[in-house]
Design an enzyme around this catalytic site. Structure first.
Site, PDB file in Angstrom:
ATOM      1  N   ASP A  85      42.402  31.025  32.845  1.00  0.00           N
ATOM      2  CA  ASP A  85      43.616  30.407  33.402  1.00  0.00           C
ATOM      3  C   ASP A  85      44.842  30.839  32.609  1.00  0.00           C
ATOM      4  O   ASP A  85      45.893  31.181  33.173  1.00  0.00           O
ATOM      5  CB  ASP A  85      43.479  28.869  33.469  1.00  0.00           C
ATOM      6  CG  ASP A  85      42.957  28.246  32.181  1.00  0.00           C
ATOM      7  OD1 ASP A  85      42.548  28.995  31.259  1.00  0.00           O
ATOM      8  OD2 ASP A  85      42.956  27.000  32.080  1.00  0.00           O
TER       9      ASP A  85
ATOM     10  N   ASP B 112      43.621  41.869  41.104  1.00  0.00           N
ATOM     11  CA  ASP B 112      44.603  41.805  42.188  1.00  0.00           C
ATOM     12  C   ASP B 112      45.957  41.342  41.656  1.00  0.00           C
ATOM     13  O   ASP B 112      47.012  41.861  42.039  1.00  0.00           O
ATOM     14  CB  ASP B 112      44.160  40.831  43.293  1.00  0.00           C
ATOM     15  CG  ASP B 112      43.415  41.531  44.431  1.00  0.00           C
ATOM     16  OD1 ASP B 112      42.867  42.622  44.189  1.00  0.00           O
ATOM     17  OD2 ASP B 112      43.381  40.981  45.549  1.00  0.00           O
TER      18      ASP B 112
ATOM     19  N   LYS C 280      35.839  31.757  30.296  1.00  0.00           N
ATOM     20  CA  LYS C 280      36.118  30.332  30.455  1.00  0.00           C
ATOM     21  C   LYS C 280      35.134  29.598  29.541  1.00  0.00           C
ATOM     22  O   LYS C 280      34.348  28.746  29.980  1.00  0.00           O
ATOM     23  CB  LYS C 280      35.953  29.948  31.940  1.00  0.00           C
ATOM     24  CG  LYS C 280      36.442  28.557  32.295  1.00  0.00           C
ATOM     25  CD  LYS C 280      37.963  28.393  32.220  1.00  0.00           C
ATOM     26  CE  LYS C 280      38.336  26.936  32.430  1.00  0.00           C
ATOM     27  NZ  LYS C 280      39.754  26.651  32.170  1.00  0.00           N
TER      28      LYS C 280
ATOM     29  N   TYR D 166      28.538  36.865  41.634  1.00  0.00           N
ATOM     30  CA  TYR D 166      28.441  37.727  42.815  1.00  0.00           C
ATOM     31  C   TYR D 166      26.989  38.020  43.187  1.00  0.00           C
ATOM     32  O   TYR D 166      26.675  38.177  44.358  1.00  0.00           O
ATOM     33  CB  TYR D 166      29.145  39.074  42.545  1.00  0.00           C
ATOM     34  CG  TYR D 166      30.592  39.115  42.945  1.00  0.00           C
ATOM     35  CD1 TYR D 166      31.501  38.231  42.405  1.00  0.00           C
ATOM     36  CD2 TYR D 166      31.041  40.056  43.863  1.00  0.00           C
ATOM     37  CE1 TYR D 166      32.831  38.286  42.769  1.00  0.00           C
ATOM     38  CE2 TYR D 166      32.371  40.120  44.228  1.00  0.00           C
ATOM     39  CZ  TYR D 166      33.261  39.238  43.679  1.00  0.00           C
ATOM     40  OH  TYR D 166      34.577  39.301  44.042  1.00  0.00           O
TER      41      TYR D 166
ATOM     42  N   ASP E  83      37.783  40.176  39.551  1.00  0.00           N
ATOM     43  CA  ASP E  83      38.220  40.326  40.941  1.00  0.00           C
ATOM     44  C   ASP E  83      39.620  39.729  41.102  1.00  0.00           C
ATOM     45  O   ASP E  83      40.523  40.351  41.659  1.00  0.00           O
ATOM     46  CB  ASP E  83      37.225  39.627  41.869  1.00  0.00           C
ATOM     47  CG  ASP E  83      37.643  39.709  43.329  1.00  0.00           C
ATOM     48  OD1 ASP E  83      38.026  40.805  43.765  1.00  0.00           O
ATOM     49  OD2 ASP E  83      37.595  38.674  44.023  1.00  0.00           O
TER      50      ASP E  83
END
Ligand code: IPM
Ligand code: MG
Length: 362
Positions: free
Chosen positions: A228, A256, A196, A141, A252
């Site tokens: 994942d 959600d 990851k 970001y 992020d």
């Protein structure tokens, strides 16, 4: 009793409507003697329209000076074609950066009354209570360099390309890991660190550092999961999580996903804290311009954000509990905004819901 200064930034879309209800709740506490000084300022598209910038100097100054910030939401299709630095989202990113709000706490709680509203089977989500701790001021970001250029290598040298930089320093990982372990101590004593590390250097360092910090918390169980797989486990067995700690981008996305498991994103508050527990508090959902101005938005996430503000930044856990209990009460009484409505319950609008919470506070 000290005076608590709260900067109130309603923003765009449904922001002003839902913030108005949280303000009613805060004013109810003021009536009982809590000294709260609320000061309002423009932010997001609303600020751009009035002042030419989504985060005007005056708004940033007010937010810096205040003890805490209550934030509505930003963003509207009207502003989608603006240059990136003028888009409403820049206001929230700018506040996070300038206030040093590195720790984002996003609870995903499934209220028993609302389990049927989840897209998952009620038995998978009933009683769900997980906390996502998302690092908020680093990662891809904010990482430099970033930009657009002509590619000098890669698959298509000479062509136009866009690029961003994922990066985390050791201290940035350490401090967010401490937040997660300390939070876990007050809950289910389990942290899942999501990365990851099978592909990314940044994630390898992340995993190493989180593992080292964990040694200071022998009472908390740590496990690691690739992002994942975490996305998959969240829909397969969401209740197997307690606290999830992860970087800005993965957080992020996963927050959600976790929010939606609970049936309504309209119920979930969030806190973004600096190193001294000063924070910005906002609903986890966005500005929903499609329903703005209709008086149908669910104000509970914002009201619960005000409760988090009282708990984390103002040191008022009793006031926070009082709000939490009032929200439980109106749900138990069957009041529902359209987003959480089910046959057999009573459909109410934004202001009616806010008024009901104030009444339930006694
Ligand atoms: C969030 C939002 C923001 C983010 C946007 C509005 C910049 O999606 O708070 O999760 O990506 O962090
Ligand atoms: Mg998001």
């Amino acid at each position: 009793m000290p005076t608590h200064h709260i900067a109130v930034l309603p923003g765009d879309g449904i922001g002003p409507e839902i913030v108005a209800e949280a303000v009613k709740v805060l004013q109810r506490l003021s009536k009982d003697g809590l000294d709260l000084q609320l000061e309002f300022a423009d932010v997001g598209g609303a600020a751009y329209a009035k002042h030419g910038h989504p985060l005007p100097e005056a708004t940033l100054a007010l937010a810096k000076k205040a003890d805490a910030v209550l934030f509505g939401a930003v963003g509207d299709w009207k502003y989608d074609n603006l240059e990136r630095h003028l888009r409403p989202e820049q206001a929230i990113l700018g506040l996070r950066k300038h206030l040093g709000l590195f720790a984002n706490l996003r609870p995903a709680i499934c209220y028993a009354e609302l389990a049927a509203a989840s897209s998952l089977k009620p038995e998978l989500v009933g009683g769900l209570d997980i906390l996502i701790v998302r690092e908020l001021t680093g990662d891809i970001y904010f990482g430099q360099p970033r930009g657009r250029r002509t590619a000098s290598d890669g698959h298509f040298p000479g062509s136009e390309e866009g690029f961003d930089t994922m990066r985390y320093s050791r201290p940035e990982i350490e401090r967010i890991a401490h937040v997660a372990f300390q939070a876990a101590r007050k809950r289910g004593k389990k942290v899942t660190s999501v990365d990851k590390a099978n592909v990314l250097e940044t994630s390898q360092l992340w995993r190493e550092v989180v593992t080292q910090v964990a040694q200071q918390y022998p009472d908390v169980q740590l496990d690691h999961m690739y992002v994942d797989n975490a996305a998959m486990q969240l829909v397969k067995a969401p209740k197997s999580f307690d606290v999830i700690v992860t970087g800005n981008l993965f957080g992020d996305i996963l927050s959600d996903e976790a929010a939606m498991l609970t049936g309504s994103i309209g119920m979930l508050p969030s806190a973004s804290l600096d190193a001294n527990n000063k924070g910005l508090f906002e609903p986890s959902h966005g500005s929903a311009p499609d329903i703005a101005g209709q008086g149908v938005a669910n104000p509970l996430a914002t009201i619960l954000s005000a409760a988090m503000l009282l708990r984390y930044s103002l040191g008022q856990p009793q006031a926070a509990d009082r709000i939490g209990a009032a929200v439980q009460r109106v749900l138990a009484d069957g009041l529902r905004t359209p987003d959480i409505y089910a046959p057999g319950t009573t459909k109410v609008g934004t202001a009616q819901m806010g008024d009901a919470v104030v009444r339930a506070m006694g």
